[in-house]
Scaffold this active site. Structure first.
Site, mmCIF file in Angstrom:
data_model
loop_
_atom_site.group_PDB
_atom_site.id
_atom_site.type_symbol
_atom_site.label_atom_id
_atom_site.label_comp_id
_atom_site.label_asym_id
_atom_site.label_seq_id
_atom_site.Cartn_x
_atom_site.Cartn_y
_atom_site.Cartn_z
ATOM 1 N NE ARG A 128 -3.903 -2.114 2.167
ATOM 2 C CZ ARG A 128 -3.639 -3.203 2.889
ATOM 3 N NH1 ARG A 128 -2.588 -3.230 3.690
ATOM 4 N NH2 ARG A 128 -4.437 -4.239 2.823
ATOM 5 C CE LYS A 150 -0.637 14.361 -13.743
ATOM 6 N NZ LYS A 150 -1.005 14.814 -15.105
ATOM 7 C CD GLU A 192 7.573 17.771 -22.072
ATOM 8 O OE1 GLU A 192 6.932 18.767 -21.676
ATOM 9 O OE2 GLU A 192 7.013 16.732 -22.470
ATOM 10 C CE LYS A 230 5.492 17.963 -13.307
ATOM 11 N NZ LYS A 230 5.664 16.747 -14.094
ATOM 12 C CD GLU A 240 -3.915 17.003 -14.606
ATOM 13 O OE1 GLU A 240 -2.869 16.384 -14.344
ATOM 14 O OE2 GLU A 240 -4.458 16.997 -15.714
ATOM 15 N NE ARG A 245 0.668 17.690 -12.184
ATOM 16 C CZ ARG A 245 1.229 16.838 -11.336
ATOM 17 N NH1 ARG A 245 0.797 16.733 -10.108
ATOM 18 N NH2 ARG A 245 2.239 16.085 -11.704
ATOM 19 C CG ASN A 249 -1.624 18.879 -20.177
ATOM 20 O OD1 ASN A 249 -0.690 18.093 -20.051
ATOM 21 N ND2 ASN A 249 -2.708 18.819 -19.443
ATOM 22 C CG HIS A 252 1.672 17.877 -23.574
ATOM 23 N ND1 HIS A 252 2.579 18.908 -23.675
ATOM 24 C CD2 HIS A 252 2.350 16.859 -22.972
ATOM 25 C CE1 HIS A 252 3.727 18.528 -23.140
ATOM 26 N NE2 HIS A 252 3.620 17.292 -22.711
ATOM 27 C CG HIS A 256 -0.912 13.589 -25.333
ATOM 28 N ND1 HIS A 256 -1.500 14.205 -24.243
ATOM 29 C CD2 HIS A 256 0.328 13.219 -24.922
ATOM 30 C CE1 HIS A 256 -0.649 14.214 -23.231
ATOM 31 N NE2 HIS A 256 0.463 13.626 -23.616
ATOM 32 C CG HIS A 269 6.160 12.931 -24.687
ATOM 33 N ND1 HIS A 269 4.784 12.911 -24.777
ATOM 34 C CD2 HIS A 269 6.471 13.950 -23.840
ATOM 35 C CE1 HIS A 269 4.283 13.871 -24.006
ATOM 36 N NE2 HIS A 269 5.288 14.517 -23.428
HETATM 37 N N1 LIG Z 1 5.017 11.151 -14.642
HETATM 38 C C1 LIG Z 1 5.019 12.242 -15.375
HETATM 39 O O1 LIG Z 1 4.654 13.318 -14.916
HETATM 40 C C2 LIG Z 1 5.500 12.157 -16.785
HETATM 41 C C3 LIG Z 1 5.729 13.336 -17.515
HETATM 42 C C4 LIG Z 1 6.234 13.222 -18.800
HETATM 43 C C5 LIG Z 1 6.513 11.970 -19.334
HETATM 44 N N2 LIG Z 1 6.283 10.839 -18.612
HETATM 45 C C6 LIG Z 1 6.569 9.495 -19.149
HETATM 46 O O2 LIG Z 1 7.974 9.408 -19.363
HETATM 47 C C7 LIG Z 1 8.201 8.391 -20.332
HETATM 48 C C8 LIG Z 1 9.288 8.850 -21.283
HETATM 49 O O3 LIG Z 1 10.464 9.049 -20.556
HETATM 50 P P1 LIG Z 1 11.859 9.235 -21.293
HETATM 51 O O4 LIG Z 1 11.721 10.137 -22.423
HETATM 52 O O5 LIG Z 1 12.840 9.558 -20.225
HETATM 53 O O6 LIG Z 1 12.113 7.802 -21.939
HETATM 54 P P2 LIG Z 1 12.807 6.442 -21.447
HETATM 55 O O7 LIG Z 1 12.722 6.251 -19.999
HETATM 56 O O8 LIG Z 1 12.233 5.375 -22.313
HETATM 57 O O9 LIG Z 1 14.330 6.672 -21.863
HETATM 58 C C9 LIG Z 1 14.644 6.831 -23.214
HETATM 59 C C10 LIG Z 1 15.774 5.885 -23.659
HETATM 60 O O10 LIG Z 1 17.008 6.381 -23.171
HETATM 61 C C11 LIG Z 1 17.707 5.380 -22.456
HETATM 62 N N3 LIG Z 1 18.468 6.096 -21.426
HETATM 63 C C12 LIG Z 1 17.988 6.638 -20.286
HETATM 64 N N4 LIG Z 1 18.942 7.332 -19.666
HETATM 65 C C13 LIG Z 1 20.066 7.212 -20.412
HETATM 66 C C14 LIG Z 1 21.372 7.718 -20.304
HETATM 67 N N5 LIG Z 1 21.710 8.549 -19.311
HETATM 68 N N6 LIG Z 1 22.282 7.392 -21.247
HETATM 69 C C15 LIG Z 1 21.927 6.595 -22.298
HETATM 70 N N7 LIG Z 1 20.688 6.102 -22.471
HETATM 71 C C16 LIG Z 1 19.767 6.416 -21.536
HETATM 72 C C17 LIG Z 1 16.662 4.446 -21.976
HETATM 73 O O11 LIG Z 1 17.187 3.158 -21.770
HETATM 74 C C18 LIG Z 1 15.651 4.470 -23.111
HETATM 75 O O12 LIG Z 1 16.067 3.584 -24.109
HETATM 76 C C19 LIG Z 1 6.876 8.127 -21.015
HETATM 77 O O13 LIG Z 1 6.386 6.872 -20.597
HETATM 78 C C20 LIG Z 1 5.973 9.236 -20.500
HETATM 79 O O14 LIG Z 1 4.628 8.833 -20.404
HETATM 80 C C21 LIG Z 1 5.790 10.931 -17.354
HETATM 81 ZN ZN LIG Z 2 5.246 16.086 -22.013
#
Ligand SMILES: NC(=O)c1ccc[n+]([C@@H]2O[C@H](COP(=O)([O-])OP(=O)(O)OC[C@H]3O[C@@H](n4cnc5c(N)ncnc54)[C@H](O)[C@@H]3O)[C@@H](O)[C@H]2O)c1
Ligand SMILES: [Zn+2]
Length: 371
Positions: A128, A150, A192, A230, A240, A245, A249, A252, A256, A269
């Protein structure tokens, strides 16, 4: 490094009362992870990471933890969005139970947004809810996903459909990890950053408008600014509910839809968000309630270009597919229309605008570059 041998650290406090935490930003932080984490986590620790990040930083990070007795288990998933699934989450939950992590245990998410969202969701669900620490290694995770609480995974029916609000206890953003990040991923994170500048901070926008690299002297300050923007928004609208918040977007709504129309493989993204921001900027020019100066829309386009982000929709993505995907956006308002974040000027965004179908078509024409 400062003369004392400790790295210089910038601290942004996310002030959420009982759930408050610090975001630490600097270079060379991983080597000092134990010192930074101490007091905020107790063993047993479990590190969740992906195999690419593990290869780059796993051993050094674990080595850094050892002298302080912060022994850690290592749980590794495949890199990529597919790991943000119920299947992977279930496997990780079982592994935590098998190694008998207790309620006092802490999870460490070492990786990008995929790892942060997945590990955060697992931390929110296991027993939990146990504590977790974000160690973001992508620019996107540093400026966006690691902050704000999130967490979640995807379903076959759609992205981020399962999740929880679960704030980390600490975020450690070591900018040195960005040197191994593929340039395309770094630039996607810059989308971003440009977003934060566009909605809240013209000076930040100007700092990054000509392009940025992981080696940039200014990068710590840039990340700090984004996190602070942020943090202030999340503090006022953690769950939200007030609409504030929603400002995050910008770009976005259409972004999206473009991601979805591209089957989530065509664009990263941040790249889809770049296209969405270009469209939203011109919608802001055309919309009678915002009337953004054209020069501001052009400055945004130039900044996207200078950060190697796309301005035009790939011709093999049909407008109809984008429009259809737009109809299924989570942020569709009760009246059936999408709510848009538009700009009054560069540095000042506002949420809640309605945009008619004619203007949306016009924006899509602009992205397709054939009016
Ligand atoms: N929670 C939130 O508020 C929020 C906000 C925006 C995005 N997201 C989520 O984030 C995700 C995308 O995250 P991302 O863009 O970081 O992608 P990711 O985590 O998939 O990383 C991208 C790629 O880079 C590689 N990588 C990571 N760090 C590295 C490094 N230092 N050196 C070499 N390679 C590295 C990873 O293995 C992966 O292949 C999506 O699922 C999205 O929905 C969440
Ligand atoms: Zn985003």
């Amino acid at each position: 490094m400062s003369s004392s041998g400790s790295p210089e650290v910038r601290v942004v406090r996310v002030d959420l009362g009982a759930r408050a935490y610090d975001v630490l930003i600097g270079r060379g932080l991983l080597a000092h992870a134990a010192q930074l984490i101490e007091g905020r986590a107790v063993s047993p620790l479990a590190i969740i990471t992906d195999s690419i990040v593990l290869g780059h930083y796993g051993p050094a990070f674990e080595q850094a933890m050892k002298p302080r007795g912060l022994a850690a288990y290592r749980l590794v998933v495949e890199p990529g969005e597919a790991s943000k699934s119920m299947t992977t989450a279930a496997r990780l939950l079982s592994e935590l139970a098998q190694i008998k992590v207790s309620r006092a245990g802490t999870l460490i998410a070492l990786g990008g947004g995929v790892i942060g969202d997945l590990a955060g969701f697992v931390a929110a669900s296991y027993l939990r809810g146990i504590g977790f620490i974000q160690v973001p290694t992508t620019l996107l995770a540093m400026v966006d996903s690691s902050v704000g609480g999130k967490t979640g995974v995807n379903l076959p029916e759609g992205k981020n459909l399962v999740g929880a609000f679960h704030q980390p206890r600490l975020v450690v953003a070591d900018l040195d990890t960005l040197t191994t990040l593929p340039a395309r991923e770094f630039n996607a994170g810059m989308a971003e950053v440009i977003k934060y500048g566009a909605i809240r901070d013209r000076a930040l926008f100007d700092r990054v408008a000509n392009g940025t690299t992981p080696q940039d002297d200014d990068l710590a300050g840039i990340v700090e600014k984004c996190v602070a923007i942020k943090a202030r928004i999340v503090e006022r609208d953690e769950f939200e509910t007030t609409g504030e918040r929603a400002l995050l977007n910008f770009g976005h709504t259409l972004g999206h839809a473009i991601e979805k129309a591209g089957g989530y493989t065509r664009y990263l993204h941040g790249e889809a968000i770049a296209l969405g921001m270009r469209a939203a900027a011109w919608l802001s020019v055309w919309h009678p309630e915002t009337q953004l100066p054209e020069a501001d829309a052009r400055a945004l386009e130039q900044a996207l270009l200078d950060n190697d982000l796309p301005l035009e929709l790939n011709p093999d993505i049909s407008r109809d597919a984008v429009l259809q995907a737009l109809g299924h956006d989570k942020k569709v308002a009760a009246d059936g229309g999408n709510r848009w974040v538009l700009l009054k000027k560069l540095g000042e965004g506002q949420s809640g605008y309605t945009v008619g179908p004619d203007l949306i078509q016009k924006a899509l024409s602009l992205l397709s570059n054939h009016p």
